[in-house]
Design a protein around this motif. Sequence first.
Motif, mmCIF file in Angstrom:
data_model
loop_
_atom_site.group_PDB
_atom_site.id
_atom_site.type_symbol
_atom_site.label_atom_id
_atom_site.label_comp_id
_atom_site.label_asym_id
_atom_site.label_seq_id
_atom_site.Cartn_x
_atom_site.Cartn_y
_atom_site.Cartn_z
ATOM 1 N N GLY A 89 37.497 52.005 7.483
ATOM 2 C CA GLY A 89 36.836 50.709 7.438
ATOM 3 C C GLY A 89 35.598 50.726 6.569
ATOM 4 N N THR A 90 35.469 51.734 5.715
ATOM 5 C CA THR A 90 34.315 51.817 4.828
ATOM 6 C C THR A 90 34.603 51.070 3.529
ATOM 7 O OG1 THR A 90 34.927 53.855 3.646
ATOM 8 C CG2 THR A 90 33.779 54.118 5.758
ATOM 9 N N ALA A 117 35.337 64.034 3.282
ATOM 10 C CA ALA A 117 34.484 64.323 2.122
ATOM 11 C C ALA A 117 33.224 63.471 2.136
ATOM 12 C CB ALA A 117 35.257 64.102 0.826
ATOM 13 N N ARG A 118 33.311 62.207 2.537
ATOM 14 C CA ARG A 118 32.172 61.297 2.453
ATOM 15 C C ARG A 118 31.430 61.122 3.775
ATOM 16 N NH1 ARG A 118 31.825 57.889 -1.927
ATOM 17 N NH2 ARG A 118 31.023 56.249 -0.587
ATOM 18 N N VAL A 119 32.143 60.913 4.864
ATOM 19 C CA VAL A 119 31.469 60.578 6.121
ATOM 20 C C VAL A 119 31.209 61.779 7.022
ATOM 21 C CG1 VAL A 119 32.328 58.207 6.112
ATOM 22 C CG2 VAL A 119 33.593 59.970 7.356
ATOM 23 N N GLY A 130 30.520 50.283 6.897
ATOM 24 C CA GLY A 130 31.669 50.340 7.784
ATOM 25 C C GLY A 130 31.787 51.712 8.406
ATOM 26 N N LYS A 131 32.967 52.023 8.952
ATOM 27 C CA LYS A 131 33.147 53.316 9.610
ATOM 28 C C LYS A 131 34.594 53.779 9.523
ATOM 29 C CE LYS A 131 34.034 51.505 14.197
ATOM 30 N NZ LYS A 131 33.732 51.587 15.599
ATOM 31 N N ILE A 132 34.762 55.047 9.798
ATOM 32 C CA ILE A 132 36.085 55.635 9.958
ATOM 33 C C ILE A 132 36.396 55.577 11.451
ATOM 34 C CG2 ILE A 132 37.429 57.761 9.838
ATOM 35 C CD1 ILE A 132 36.917 56.846 7.056
ATOM 36 N N ILE A 171 42.330 58.411 1.866
ATOM 37 C CA ILE A 171 42.549 57.136 2.548
ATOM 38 C C ILE A 171 41.717 56.089 1.817
ATOM 39 C CG2 ILE A 171 42.514 55.900 4.738
ATOM 40 C CD1 ILE A 171 42.270 58.645 6.127
ATOM 41 N N LYS A 172 42.395 55.145 1.192
ATOM 42 C CA LYS A 172 41.694 54.094 0.458
ATOM 43 C C LYS A 172 40.878 53.229 1.413
ATOM 44 C CE LYS A 172 45.206 53.788 -3.139
ATOM 45 N NZ LYS A 172 46.229 52.960 -3.756
ATOM 46 N N ASP A 173 39.824 52.611 0.892
ATOM 47 C CA ASP A 173 39.020 51.721 1.715
ATOM 48 C C ASP A 173 39.905 50.599 2.251
ATOM 49 O OD1 ASP A 173 38.903 51.302 -1.171
ATOM 50 O OD2 ASP A 173 37.823 49.462 -0.717
#
Length: 160
Positions: free
Chosen positions: A67-68, A145-147, A40-42, A108-110
């Motif tokens: 949207g991940t 942090a992740r994307v 998914g994506k942010i 931000i939760k998935d």
Amino acid sequence: MKYLPQLLLILLSGCFLFLGCGSESNSSNDSNSKQEVVLGKIALDNGWARPGSQQAKSAAYLRISNGTASPDTVLSFSSDIAESVELHESIENNDGTTSMRPAGQQVIKDGDKLLLEPGGLHLMLINLTQDLAVGDSLQLSIDFARVGTKNITVPIQIQN
């Protein structure tokens, strides 16, 4: 009985193959935990910012949708038109007045959204390097942090 040595050889080979694959997989996950695949994506949208004068402050607003398949943390914000960009929250004081305070990093939760809007969480653009007039636009960079870093261009407008 004459097939027993061949059967044992096949079973032992299968066990070694299975164990070898399992240990390689675990060590790979331990050393590359930051490089996990993110499905998914942010998404960044509905952005806008208030007009402002050089060396003063302004505010920006937008919606961040995760949207991940996993939570992500918003680490920081920046823009080339402000000396610094801080995430603030508006709060109502006991005497009925409102004020602002830094809000810190947000997770931000998935599948969730973070709304930056007037009267709530918002971005403070501090010490503008130029005037911001209605019709102009500015670019915001958001570090996750992740994307990694995501950018959005937002128009300068008066609140509707």
